[in-house]
Design a protein around this motif. Structure first.
Motif, short mmCIF file in Angstrom:
data_model
loop_
_atom_site.label_atom_id
_atom_site.label_comp_id
_atom_site.label_asym_id
_atom_site.label_seq_id
_atom_site.Cartn_x
_atom_site.Cartn_y
_atom_site.Cartn_z
N UNK A 1 15.89 9.02 -2.99
CA UNK A 1 16.13 7.61 -2.75
C UNK A 1 15.50 7.18 -1.42
N UNK A 2 15.50 8.09 -0.45
CA UNK A 2 14.91 7.75 0.86
C UNK A 2 13.40 7.54 0.73
N UNK A 3 12.77 8.29 -0.17
CA UNK A 3 11.33 8.12 -0.39
C UNK A 3 11.06 6.73 -0.98
N UNK A 4 11.90 6.30 -1.91
CA UNK A 4 11.75 4.97 -2.50
C UNK A 4 11.89 3.90 -1.42
N UNK A 5 12.88 4.08 -0.56
CA UNK A 5 13.10 3.12 0.53
C UNK A 5 11.87 3.04 1.44
N UNK A 6 11.29 4.18 1.75
CA UNK A 6 10.10 4.21 2.60
C UNK A 6 8.94 3.49 1.93
N UNK A 7 8.74 3.75 0.65
CA UNK A 7 7.64 3.11 -0.07
C UNK A 7 7.84 1.60 -0.17
N UNK A 8 9.09 1.18 -0.36
CA UNK A 8 9.37 -0.26 -0.40
C UNK A 8 9.08 -0.91 0.95
N UNK A 9 9.52 -0.27 2.03
CA UNK A 9 9.28 -0.84 3.36
C UNK A 9 7.79 -0.92 3.67
N UNK A 10 7.10 0.18 3.46
CA UNK A 10 5.67 0.19 3.74
C UNK A 10 4.91 -0.76 2.82
N UNK A 11 5.25 -0.74 1.55
CA UNK A 11 4.57 -1.61 0.59
C UNK A 11 4.78 -3.08 0.89
N UNK A 12 6.03 -3.46 1.17
CA UNK A 12 6.32 -4.86 1.50
C UNK A 12 5.63 -5.30 2.77
N UNK A 13 5.71 -4.46 3.80
CA UNK A 13 5.05 -4.79 5.06
C UNK A 13 3.53 -4.86 4.89
N UNK A 14 2.99 -3.98 4.05
CA UNK A 14 1.54 -3.98 3.81
C UNK A 14 1.10 -5.26 3.11
N UNK A 15 1.91 -5.74 2.17
CA UNK A 15 1.56 -7.01 1.50
C UNK A 15 1.55 -8.17 2.49
N UNK A 16 2.54 -8.20 3.40
CA UNK A 16 2.56 -9.25 4.42
C UNK A 16 1.36 -9.08 5.36
N UNK A 17 1.06 -7.84 5.71
CA UNK A 17 -0.11 -7.54 6.55
C UNK A 17 -1.39 -8.09 5.90
N UNK A 18 -1.55 -7.82 4.60
CA UNK A 18 -2.75 -8.31 3.89
C UNK A 18 -2.83 -9.83 3.94
#
Length: 102
Positions: A1-18
């Motif tokens: 579950x922690x891996x999912x949380x990490x991917x969600x945080x990075x993925x969401x932040x990356x979309x905002x970054x883009x």
């Protein structure tokens, strides 16, 4: 579950970054906001107390961030990146699995 949380945080932040840095459509920012909201929901699914989950998650996050950097940004981690992630993962294991009397 922690891996999912990490991917969600990075993925969401990356979309905002883009959206902000690469001048992508506002839809990237909105998708990033939804993903970051889901990231905020994940800790509620954990059986441990919030603070402990967040502390342990930090070790996993470092590892996933390095893998993201390697896979998405094409920057291979160096020995200090790996050492730091190893120390963080060791800390996460101690926080989550150390025997406690309470």
């Amino acid at each position: 579950m922690k891996m999912v949380k990490s991917l969600l945080e990075l993925g969401g932040a990356y979309l905002v970054w883009l959206w902000l840095r690469q001048h992508k459509s506002i839809w990237y920012a909105l998708a990033g906001a939804v993903v970051l909201f889901l990231y905020g929901m994940v800790p509620t699914l954990q059986p441990a107390h919030f603070g402990r989950v967040q502390a342990a998650y930090s070790g996993i996050f470092l590892l996933v961030a390095l893998l993201w950097r390697w896979g998405i940004d094409k920057v291979r981690p160096d020995k200090f990146d790996l050492l730091g992630a190893g120390v963080a993962l060791l800390g996460m294991l101690i926080i989550m699995y150390a025997p406690r009397s309470h």
